[in-house]
Design a protein around this motif. Structure first.
Motif, PDB file in Angstrom:
ATOM      1  N   LYS A 183       6.054  11.358   2.340  1.00  0.00           N
ATOM      2  CA  LYS A 183       5.668  12.664   1.805  1.00  0.00           C
ATOM      3  C   LYS A 183       4.300  12.608   1.129  1.00  0.00           C
ATOM      4  CE  LYS A 183      10.446  14.110   0.970  1.00  0.00           C
ATOM      5  NZ  LYS A 183      11.446  14.486  -0.072  1.00  0.00           N
ATOM      6  N   LEU A 184       3.943  11.449   0.564  1.00  0.00           N
ATOM      7  CA  LEU A 184       2.680  11.329  -0.172  1.00  0.00           C
ATOM      8  C   LEU A 184       1.485  11.067   0.722  1.00  0.00           C
ATOM      9  CD1 LEU A 184       3.940   9.132  -3.167  1.00  0.00           C
ATOM     10  CD2 LEU A 184       3.516  11.601  -3.163  1.00  0.00           C
ATOM     11  N   TRP A 238       0.812  -1.224   0.000  1.00  0.00           N
ATOM     12  CA  TRP A 238       0.000   0.000   0.000  1.00  0.00           C
ATOM     13  C   TRP A 238       0.844   1.272   0.000  1.00  0.00           C
ATOM     14  CZ3 TRP A 238      -5.476   0.902   0.700  1.00  0.00           C
ATOM     15  CH2 TRP A 238      -6.247  -0.251   0.524  1.00  0.00           C
ATOM     16  N   HIS A 239       2.030   1.204   0.589  1.00  0.00           N
ATOM     17  CA  HIS A 239       2.803   2.442   0.708  1.00  0.00           C
ATOM     18  C   HIS A 239       4.101   2.422  -0.093  1.00  0.00           C
ATOM     19  CE1 HIS A 239       0.040   3.538   3.852  1.00  0.00           C
ATOM     20  NE2 HIS A 239       0.327   2.422   4.517  1.00  0.00           N
ATOM     21  N   GLY A 240       4.422   1.301  -0.691  1.00  0.00           N
ATOM     22  CA  GLY A 240       5.648   1.235  -1.481  1.00  0.00           C
ATOM     23  C   GLY A 240       5.386   0.947  -2.940  1.00  0.00           C
ATOM     24  N   LEU A 241       4.700  -0.194  -3.216  1.00  0.00           N
ATOM     25  CA  LEU A 241       4.509  -0.636  -4.595  1.00  0.00           C
ATOM     26  C   LEU A 241       3.357   0.083  -5.282  1.00  0.00           C
ATOM     27  CD1 LEU A 241       5.006  -4.449  -3.893  1.00  0.00           C
ATOM     28  CD2 LEU A 241       6.618  -2.941  -5.072  1.00  0.00           C
ATOM     29  N   ARG A 242       2.344   0.453  -4.519  1.00  0.00           N
ATOM     30  CA  ARG A 242       1.134   1.042  -5.123  1.00  0.00           C
ATOM     31  C   ARG A 242       1.441   2.362  -5.823  1.00  0.00           C
ATOM     32  NH1 ARG A 242      -3.777   3.769  -2.975  1.00  0.00           N
ATOM     33  NH2 ARG A 242      -2.713   3.960  -0.977  1.00  0.00           N
ATOM     34  N   TYR A 243       2.405   3.089  -5.292  1.00  0.00           N
ATOM     35  CA  TYR A 243       2.693   4.413  -5.858  1.00  0.00           C
ATOM     36  C   TYR A 243       3.810   4.386  -6.902  1.00  0.00           C
ATOM     37  CZ  TYR A 243      -0.091   6.183  -1.980  1.00  0.00           C
ATOM     38  OH  TYR A 243      -1.101   6.444  -1.101  1.00  0.00           O
ATOM     39  N   LYS A 244       4.335   3.208  -7.201  1.00  0.00           N
ATOM     40  CA  LYS A 244       5.417   3.115  -8.171  1.00  0.00           C
ATOM     41  C   LYS A 244       4.852   3.220  -9.588  1.00  0.00           C
ATOM     42  CE  LYS A 244       9.472   0.328  -9.292  1.00  0.00           C
ATOM     43  NZ  LYS A 244      10.213  -0.919  -9.039  1.00  0.00           N
ATOM     44  N   GLU A 245       5.500   3.979 -10.449  1.00  0.00           N
ATOM     45  CA  GLU A 245       4.996   4.218 -11.805  1.00  0.00           C
ATOM     46  C   GLU A 245       5.061   2.943 -12.635  1.00  0.00           C
ATOM     47  OE1 GLU A 245       7.194   7.436 -13.420  1.00  0.00           O
ATOM     48  OE2 GLU A 245       6.400   8.927 -11.982  1.00  0.00           O
ATOM     49  N   GLU A 246       6.175   2.218 -12.566  1.00  0.00           N
ATOM     50  CA  GLU A 246       6.254   0.961 -13.300  1.00  0.00           C
ATOM     51  C   GLU A 246       5.906  -0.188 -12.342  1.00  0.00           C
ATOM     52  OE1 GLU A 246      10.382   1.950 -11.802  1.00  0.00           O
ATOM     53  OE2 GLU A 246       8.699   2.976 -12.795  1.00  0.00           O
ATOM     54  N   LYS A 247       5.776  -1.364 -12.890  1.00  0.00           N
ATOM     55  CA  LYS A 247       5.368  -2.514 -12.100  1.00  0.00           C
ATOM     56  C   LYS A 247       6.502  -2.964 -11.181  1.00  0.00           C
ATOM     57  CE  LYS A 247       2.645  -6.711 -12.731  1.00  0.00           C
ATOM     58  NZ  LYS A 247       2.072  -7.653 -13.721  1.00  0.00           N
ATOM     59  N   GLY A 248       6.163  -3.211  -9.893  1.00  0.00           N
ATOM     60  CA  GLY A 248       7.180  -3.591  -8.916  1.00  0.00           C
ATOM     61  C   GLY A 248       7.142  -5.072  -8.576  1.00  0.00           C
ATOM     62  N   LEU A 249       7.965  -5.436  -7.583  1.00  0.00           N
ATOM     63  CA  LEU A 249       8.072  -6.840  -7.180  1.00  0.00           C
ATOM     64  C   LEU A 249       8.074  -6.923  -5.656  1.00  0.00           C
ATOM     65  CD1 LEU A 249       8.608  -9.860  -7.784  1.00  0.00           C
ATOM     66  CD2 LEU A 249      11.062  -9.323  -7.671  1.00  0.00           C
ATOM     67  N   ILE A 266      13.466 -14.361   7.923  1.00  0.00           N
ATOM     68  CA  ILE A 266      12.367 -14.089   6.997  1.00  0.00           C
ATOM     69  C   ILE A 266      12.557 -12.677   6.479  1.00  0.00           C
ATOM     70  CG2 ILE A 266       9.864 -13.924   6.727  1.00  0.00           C
ATOM     71  CD1 ILE A 266       9.603 -15.768   9.173  1.00  0.00           C
ATOM     72  N   GLU A 267      12.612 -12.511   5.148  1.00  0.00           N
ATOM     73  CA  GLU A 267      12.798 -11.188   4.554  1.00  0.00           C
ATOM     74  C   GLU A 267      11.596 -10.839   3.681  1.00  0.00           C
ATOM     75  OE1 GLU A 267      17.508 -10.236   4.213  1.00  0.00           O
ATOM     76  OE2 GLU A 267      16.589 -11.316   2.528  1.00  0.00           O
ATOM     77  N   ILE A 268      11.080  -9.608   3.839  1.00  0.00           N
ATOM     78  CA  ILE A 268      10.002  -9.062   3.005  1.00  0.00           C
ATOM     79  C   ILE A 268      10.616  -7.893   2.257  1.00  0.00           C
ATOM     80  CG2 ILE A 268       7.725  -8.014   2.997  1.00  0.00           C
ATOM     81  CD1 ILE A 268       7.272  -9.415   5.730  1.00  0.00           C
ATOM     82  N   ILE A 269      10.814  -8.056   0.947  1.00  0.00           N
ATOM     83  CA  ILE A 269      11.551  -7.073   0.155  1.00  0.00           C
ATOM     84  C   ILE A 269      10.625  -6.526  -0.929  1.00  0.00           C
ATOM     85  CG2 ILE A 269      13.584  -6.680  -1.292  1.00  0.00           C
ATOM     86  CD1 ILE A 269      14.783  -9.225   0.002  1.00  0.00           C
ATOM     87  N   ASP A 270      10.578  -5.212  -1.016  1.00  0.00           N
ATOM     88  CA  ASP A 270       9.853  -4.585  -2.128  1.00  0.00           C
ATOM     89  C   ASP A 270      10.749  -3.550  -2.765  1.00  0.00           C
ATOM     90  OD1 ASP A 270       8.946  -1.622  -1.423  1.00  0.00           O
ATOM     91  OD2 ASP A 270       8.789  -2.794   0.445  1.00  0.00           O
ATOM     92  N   ASP A 271      10.547  -3.334  -4.101  1.00  0.00           N
ATOM     93  CA  ASP A 271      11.323  -2.317  -4.818  1.00  0.00           C
ATOM     94  C   ASP A 271      10.480  -1.091  -5.094  1.00  0.00           C
ATOM     95  OD1 ASP A 271       9.621  -3.438  -6.629  1.00  0.00           O
ATOM     96  OD2 ASP A 271      11.132  -3.842  -8.161  1.00  0.00           O
ATOM     97  N   GLY A 272       9.638  -0.753  -4.101  1.00  0.00           N
ATOM     98  CA  GLY A 272       8.737   0.392  -4.248  1.00  0.00           C
ATOM     99  C   GLY A 272       9.452   1.724  -4.127  1.00  0.00           C
ATOM    100  N   ILE A 273       8.654   2.748  -3.871  1.00  0.00           N
ATOM    101  CA  ILE A 273       9.195   4.118  -3.877  1.00  0.00           C
ATOM    102  C   ILE A 273      10.018   4.418  -2.629  1.00  0.00           C
ATOM    103  CG2 ILE A 273       7.300   4.960  -5.306  1.00  0.00           C
ATOM    104  CD1 ILE A 273       6.057   6.120  -2.773  1.00  0.00           C
TER     105      ILE A 273
END
Length: 700
Positions: A645-646, A605-616, A631-638
């Protein structure tokens, strides 16, 4: 010294003055002590509180002690005890009388006073005997023996007076650290008299001065000076001013030293005449060190005038500084001559050297006579009068021969003196050992029967009391521990339940938002599918909501279902993958339910949703060791910074609340079950994009 009500004589009272004089009252309660008008007399005894009295006239001092009622028991043993006490005091009085004139006789009286104690074992009287012996040895500069006896006296009965005497002897023996140790404890005693407190500060100053710690020495001298001035102790005021001057002189602080020397000299003029001579000579020595010869000569001539008007006894007192620098007319004349010679005034020096030789010859002072004769020979030689120089030198040689013979005699007397002291000390030590042995046998015989009768009863009473006390203490401690533990557990469980009830509505609210989104798009099929999968997820969540821990395999199933639901809503925003190392036995690990879901929700909701291109979204599990799982939870979001800030104000508040609940749950669970779970959140990339949540889970 008598009782006020019945005029009973009080013997053994310690009487001293601020000038250092000391005596004891005799069997009739009477005492004699040298003092002058203005001096302070101090009376010390175990029978009454210490009192001080300032002498205002030449009349006798009569001290009446209120409430001093002597026991009128007329038994034979009581009379014998009183008689022994009086005899003991007489021996001590006699020892102090002969202290200066006959060492052997003085020590003999001390030995008699200790032998007279017998089996009485009066530690107060024993301490008085040992203290008196220490004072005798200290007077004759036998410091090691004085220290030994003062220590023995303190072991028998600790008194401020003996402690002060011990510290003074430590200083005289240059054991300055030991003196500091004794005095540091003594100045903390509250009931010290003014005289004792001044003496303690003065001796502390002497100790620090001996250690070259002049600043501390001056501070202690000043503390003593304040008390002395407040109590009008004239002799101590003079002493302390003079010692502060000595300290400054040792540091070559001429102006400061001269100021305090001037104070001591001016104050001594209003005191006893012999003090004027002492202070004159001390200041004259100071002027000599500073090459101020005219001022030195003037003061020494004043000293000669003062000595001419002193009685013989006071002349002796004026000269009781140190044996190597006794104040006598021959020595003063010799020093005046030296001052003239230092100025090359040889004619003025000759008469004073001649006077010094004549007076030294009269008093059989071979040391001064030797020095003066040699100096006179040198003066004649400087003047070119070699005949007189030769005559004086021949006189010098004759004096040296006489002095050599005298020194041999003194060495012989000193050896005999030391043997006598050793013999006397051995005798006293033997008497003390015999007295202690006799006292021990007497005490043992006296108490053996009482102990035999009372031991059994006392032991039983003590044992029963201890058992009851231990039982009561153990019961109280057990009930308190169990109650405290139960209360803490109840509080933790209540807190966990409260946090779980806050987590579930938060999750349901977000899920219903997703359903609402499908309905808004008129995607009925997707909404039905989502609700079906959501109902499965909710059933599992509700089933686990009362558990602190569930198997990791169940938690992973719930997470996979949750991620699938979120992906169905944001399929265009991210893909996901869940990787589990094949070697991991997920059934062996347990984890709090819904612990990972908030981190995954934040990633979407706060990392991948606001990314312009498709994330993972990448969820991976790998072992660290046999008992620890990462256990690792990794996202390439904003990233966290840009996401912050958003956010709207309400979103920030909601996230803060959700993550806060997670932290509280972890804190409580780790406290209850041991430190099993660790969480770390960091940025994935250096530019602040992406987020990595690392959770370390240990087996229970």
């Amino acid at each position: 010294m008598r009782g006020k009500e019945n005029y009973t004589p009080i013997s053994g009272v310690e009487v001293s003055t601020d000038r250092g004089q000391f005596t004891l009252t005799n069997g009739l309660g009477e005492f004699r002590i040298r003092a002058a008008i203005g001096d302070i007399i101090m009376f010390q005894s175990l029978e009454f509180e210490t009192v001080e009295h300032r002498i205002t006239s030449d009349e006798d001092v009569d001290v009446l002690v209120e409430g001093y009622l002597q026991d009128t028991e007329s038994s034979v043993s009581k009379k014998r005890t009183d008689r022994n006490t009086i005899n003991h005091q007489k021996f001590l009085d006699s020892a102090l009388i002969y202290k200066q004139t006959d060492l052997e006789k003085s020590i003999d009286f001390i030995a008699k006073s200790i032998a007279d104690l017998g089996k009485r074992g009066n530690k107060t009287e024993l301490a008085a005997s040992l203290t008196a012996l220490g004072e005798i040895y200290a007077y004759h500069k036998q410091y090691d023996l004085a220290i030994t006896n003062f220590k023995d006296a303190l072991a028998a009965r600790k008194t401020s007076k003996t402690t002060l005497l011990l510290a003074r002897v430590y200083v005289d023996n240059k054991e300055f650290e030991e003196a500091k140790t004794e005095l540091t404890k003594l100045i903390k005693v509250k009931n010290l008299t003014a005289i004792q407190r001044v003496g303690a500060y003065e001796t502390l100053g002497d100790a620090h001065k001996g250690l070259q710690d002049f600043g501390e020495a001056e501070d202690f001298y000043r503390e003593g000076l304040k008390i002395a001035e407040k109590n009008q102790m004239s002799s101590k005021i003079i002493d302390l001013n003079s010692k502060i001057g000595d300290s400054y002189a040792s540091q070559n602080k001429v102006l400061e030293a001269e100021g305090f020397y001037t104070n001591s000299l001016n104050l001594s003029r209003s005191s006893a005449p012999e003090r004027v001579v002492k202070e004159n000579e001390k200041v004259a020595d100071f002027y000599s060190d500073k090459n101020r010869y005219d001022e030195e000569i003037q003061l020494r001539k004043q000293s000669l005038d003062e000595l001419q008007h002193l009685p013989r006894t006071q002349k002796a007192e004026a000269g009781t500084t140190t044996s190597s620098d006794t104040i006598t007319t021959q020595r003063i004349n010799y020093k005046i001559a030296n001052a003239y010679i230092a100025q090359n005034k040889l004619d003025e020096a000759i008469p004073y050297l001649q006077k010094s030789i004549v007076e030294a010859d009269t008093d059989n002072d071979l040391v001064v006579k030797k020095d003066a004769t040699r100096k006179l020979s040198e003066v004649y030689r400087y003047k070119g009068d070699f005949t007189k120089a030769l005559e004086s030198y021949q006189d010098y040689v004759a004096v040296v021969d006489s002095l050599y013979i005298q020194k041999e005699q003194e060495i012989s007397r000193a050896a005999r003196f030391n043997r006598e002291i050793a013999t006397s000390q051995n005798r006293i030590s033997s008497l003390e050992q015999e007295r202690q042995l006799s006292q021990s046998k007497y005490d043992l015989a006296l108490t053996e029967q009482q102990l035999f009768e009372e031991t059994s009863k006392r032991q039983k009473w003590i044992i029963y009391t201890l058992l009851m006390g231990i039982l009561l203490l153990a019961s109280t401690a057990f009930f308190f521990y169990r109650s405290n533990k139960q209360q803490k557990l109840a509080n933790n469980l209540l807190a966990l339940k409260s946090l779980r009830t806050q987590m579930n509505p938060h999750f349901i609210f977000n899920a219903l938002n997703s359903v609402n989104n499908f309905i808004a798009k008129s995607d009925e099929r997707s909404a039905n599918r989502f609700l079906s999968e959501f109902s499965v997820l909710m059933r599992s969540v509700l089933e686990n909501s009362e558990e602190d821990f569930i198997p990791l395999s169940e938690e992973l199933e719930l997470l996979e279902l949750y991620v699938k639901l979120e992906h169905s809503r944001f399929a265009d925003k991210f893909d996901y993958k869940i990787e589990i190392e094949p070697s991991i036995d997920v059934e062996a690990f347990h984890i709090p339910p819904m612990l990972l879901q908030p981190y995954i929700e934040n990633a979407i909701w706060h990392g991948l949703r606001y990314k312009e291109e498709k994330g993972l979204l990448h969820i991976q599990l790998e072992p660290l060791d046999n008992d620890t799982l990462k256990i690792e939870i990794i996202d390439d979001g904003i990233g966290r910074k840009k996401s912050k800030k958003l956010k709207t104000q309400n979103q920030r508040k909601q996230k803060s609340k959700g993550m806060g609940n997670i932290k509280k749950r972890l804190g409580i669970l780790n406290e209850m079950h041991g430190n099993q779970i660790e969480v770390e959140i960091v940025d994935l990339n250096k530019d602040g994009t992406g987020t990595r949540v690392t959770l370390k889970l240990r087996k229970q």
